[in-house]
Design a protein around this motif. Structure first.
Motif, PDB file in Angstrom:
ATOM      1  N   ASP A 142       0.850  -1.185   0.000  1.00 35.52           N
ATOM      2  CA  ASP A 142       0.000   0.000   0.000  1.00 35.52           C
ATOM      3  C   ASP A 142       0.887   1.238   0.000  1.00 35.52           C
ATOM      4  O   ASP A 142       0.575   2.243  -0.647  1.00 35.52           O
ATOM      5  CB  ASP A 142      -0.927  -0.011   1.218  1.00 35.52           C
ATOM      6  CG  ASP A 142      -2.043   1.002   1.101  1.00 35.52           C
ATOM      7  OD1 ASP A 142      -2.709   1.020   0.042  1.00 35.52           O
ATOM      8  OD2 ASP A 142      -2.228   1.799   2.037  1.00 35.52           O
ATOM      9  N   SER A 143       2.010   1.162   0.724  1.00 38.16           N
ATOM     10  CA  SER A 143       3.059   2.186   0.663  1.00 38.16           C
ATOM     11  C   SER A 143       4.358   1.537   1.114  1.00 38.16           C
ATOM     12  O   SER A 143       4.352   0.530   1.832  1.00 38.16           O
ATOM     13  CB  SER A 143       2.727   3.401   1.532  1.00 38.16           C
ATOM     14  OG  SER A 143       2.763   3.065   2.909  1.00 38.16           O
ATOM     15  N   ARG A 162       3.345  -0.497   4.413  1.00 35.45           N
ATOM     16  CA  ARG A 162       1.942  -0.611   4.806  1.00 35.45           C
ATOM     17  C   ARG A 162       1.249  -1.577   3.853  1.00 35.45           C
ATOM     18  O   ARG A 162       1.476  -1.562   2.651  1.00 35.45           O
ATOM     19  CB  ARG A 162       1.252   0.751   4.771  1.00 35.45           C
ATOM     20  CG  ARG A 162      -0.200   0.706   5.290  1.00 35.45           C
ATOM     21  CD  ARG A 162      -0.795   2.084   5.461  1.00 35.45           C
ATOM     22  NE  ARG A 162      -0.958   2.759   4.193  1.00 35.45           N
ATOM     23  CZ  ARG A 162      -0.535   3.999   3.929  1.00 35.45           C
ATOM     24  NH1 ARG A 162       0.114   4.688   4.859  1.00 35.45           N
ATOM     25  NH2 ARG A 162      -0.732   4.547   2.746  1.00 35.45           N
ATOM     26  N   ILE A 163       0.421  -2.458   4.433  1.00 39.98           N
ATOM     27  CA  ILE A 163      -0.331  -3.454   3.667  1.00 39.98           C
ATOM     28  C   ILE A 163      -1.821  -3.224   3.899  1.00 39.98           C
ATOM     29  O   ILE A 163      -2.252  -3.005   5.034  1.00 39.98           O
ATOM     30  CB  ILE A 163       0.011  -4.888   4.118  1.00 39.98           C
ATOM     31  CG1 ILE A 163       1.501  -5.159   4.050  1.00 39.98           C
ATOM     32  CG2 ILE A 163      -0.752  -5.913   3.284  1.00 39.98           C
ATOM     33  CD1 ILE A 163       1.895  -6.493   4.674  1.00 39.98           C
ATOM     34  N   GLN A 164      -2.610  -3.299   2.831  1.00 42.72           N
ATOM     35  CA  GLN A 164      -4.059  -3.380   2.960  1.00 42.72           C
ATOM     36  C   GLN A 164      -4.415  -4.858   2.899  1.00 42.72           C
ATOM     37  O   GLN A 164      -4.520  -5.453   1.825  1.00 42.72           O
ATOM     38  CB  GLN A 164      -4.755  -2.599   1.845  1.00 42.72           C
ATOM     39  CG  GLN A 164      -6.275  -2.595   1.962  1.00 42.72           C
ATOM     40  CD  GLN A 164      -6.754  -1.979   3.266  1.00 42.72           C
ATOM     41  OE1 GLN A 164      -6.412  -0.842   3.603  1.00 42.72           O
ATOM     42  NE2 GLN A 164      -7.552  -2.730   4.028  1.00 42.72           N
ATOM     43  N   THR A 203      -5.727  -2.399   7.567  1.00 38.84           N
ATOM     44  CA  THR A 203      -4.519  -1.745   7.070  1.00 38.84           C
ATOM     45  C   THR A 203      -3.446  -1.857   8.138  1.00 38.84           C
ATOM     46  O   THR A 203      -3.657  -1.468   9.287  1.00 38.84           O
ATOM     47  CB  THR A 203      -4.782  -0.268   6.740  1.00 38.84           C
ATOM     48  OG1 THR A 203      -5.800  -0.192   5.738  1.00 38.84           O
ATOM     49  CG2 THR A 203      -3.523   0.411   6.227  1.00 38.84           C
TER      50      THR A 203
END
Length: 281
Positions: A142-143, A162-164, A203
Motif C-alpha cells: 500500500d506504501s 503498509r499493507i491493505q 490496514t
C-alpha cells in the motif's frame, strides 16, 4: 547487464544463499557414508519472469568448507539438460533450460488459485519428481519507504511498509536485496516473514531493520513482497530460524518441510510487488 550474466548471478544466489557464511571449519572424520544423490528443487520470481525453477543436487556436509570456491561448487551441483514441465489447468508448459541449472517458464500463465504441478525425471534414479502448489492472489504494498540507518558499526536500512490486508488468511514474504555494479554473490538477501493473525482484514503498518548487512550510498536496493502459501511460509520460517545451520537448502535436513516427491526443497509460485530504491545520504 546481459541476461546471461543476470542468470549466472541468480544461479549463484541460489547456491550462495544456502551455504555462504555458515560453513564451519572442517573436522577430521573417517568412514562417513557418501550421501545418495538427490534432486533439490527451488523456485523464484525475477522482475521479468513469473516462474524460475532451480535444480541442483545435494551434497554432504564434508563436501564444502570455509575456503570452498562457490563457482566450483556451483558447477558441480547444477542439473542441466533435462526436460522439465509445469502443468496448469490440464495444460502442460515446458520450461526453458538456460544452461545454469535454471528452468524458466516464459509462457506459464499466472492464474490465481490454480494448481501448478512441476514434473520431470530424476537424472539419478530415473524416478518421476513431482511437486504441486497453488498461486495465491496478488497483494502489493500500500506504501513503502526505505531509509538509511547508520550505526557506530555499520550502515543498515530501515523498511517502513503498509499493507491493505484482505479478510482471508494471508502469509507474506518480504525480500530485501542489494544489486550493485560490483555484485557480491556471497551477500545473503534478508527475508522478513509476516502472517496476518493480528491484523487480518485491516490496514497494517510494519517496520523492520535489515540485520547482518552493510550498505553504502549509491546501493540499489530491491524490496519485494509476495502473498505466499502457508506451507511455503512454514518452510521459510524454519529455514530462517536455522539460517546459521550447515548447508541450509542444498543439503536440507530430513525434518525440513518439502512438497517435492522423490526430491527435496520446495516448489512454489507467487506474484511479487517489486520496488527499487537508490540509497542516498
Amino acid at each position: 547487464m546481459s541476461k546471461v550474466i543476470t542468470y549466472r548471478i541468480i544461479t549463484f544466489l541460489f547456491i550462495a544463499f544456502s551455504i555462504s557464511g555458515c560453513l564451519p571449519d572442517p573436522l577430521p572424520v573417517n568412514d562417513v557414508p557418501v550421501a545418495q544423490k538427490t534432486v533439490v528443487v527451488g523456485s523464484q520470481n525475477l522482475p521479468d519472469q513469473f516462474l524460475v525453477v532451480s535444480l541442483t543436487e545435494n551434497f554432504g556436509a564434508l563436501d564444502a568448507g570455509p575456503d570452498s570456491d562457490l563457482e566450483e561448487i556451483l558447477n558441480d551441483v547444477l542439473i542441466t539438460g533435462i526436460d522439465v514441465n509445469v502443468e496448469v489447468n490440464n495444460e502442460e508448459y515446458p520450461l526453458n533450460n538456460n544452461g545454469f541449472g535454471l528452468y524458466i517458464g516464459n509462457d506459464v500463465p499466472e492464474i490465481t488459485g490454480a494448481t501448478y504441478t512441476l514434473n520431470f525425471i530424476s537424472p539419478f534414479n530415473q524416478l518421476p519428481v513431482t511437486a504441486s502448489t497453488q498461486l495465491p492472489e496478488f497483494i502489493g504494498f500500500d506504501s513503502l519507504n526505505v531509509y538509511v540507518n547508520e550505526t557506530p558499526f555499520d550502515t543498515l536500512i530501515s523498511v517502513d511498509m503498509r499493507i491493505q490486508d484482505p479478510p482471508q488468511k494471508n502469509w507474506y514474504m518480504i525480500n530485501v536485496q542489494t544489486f550493485n555494479e560490483d555484485f557480491d554473490i556471497q551477500e545473503r538477501p534478508y527475508v522478513e516473514l509476516l502472517e496476518d493473525s493480528e491484523f487480518n482484514g485491516t490496514t497494517y503498518n510494519h517496520q523492520f531493520v535489515t540485520p547482518f548487512q552493510d550498505y553504502v550510498t549509491g546501493d540499489t536496493v530491491l524490496v519485494s513482497m509476495a502473498n505466499i502459501t502457508e506451507e511455503y511460509y512454514n518452510f521459510l520460517e524454519i529455514r530462517k530460524d536455522n539460517r546459521f545451520s550447515l548447508l541450509d537448502g542444498l543439503g536440507e535436513p530430513v525434518n525440513y518441510p518439502s512438497n517435492v516427491e522423490n526430491g527435496i526443497g520446495f516448489f512454489h509460485v507467487h506474484q511479487s510487488d517489486i520496488r527499487l530504491f537508490i540509497l542516498v545520504e
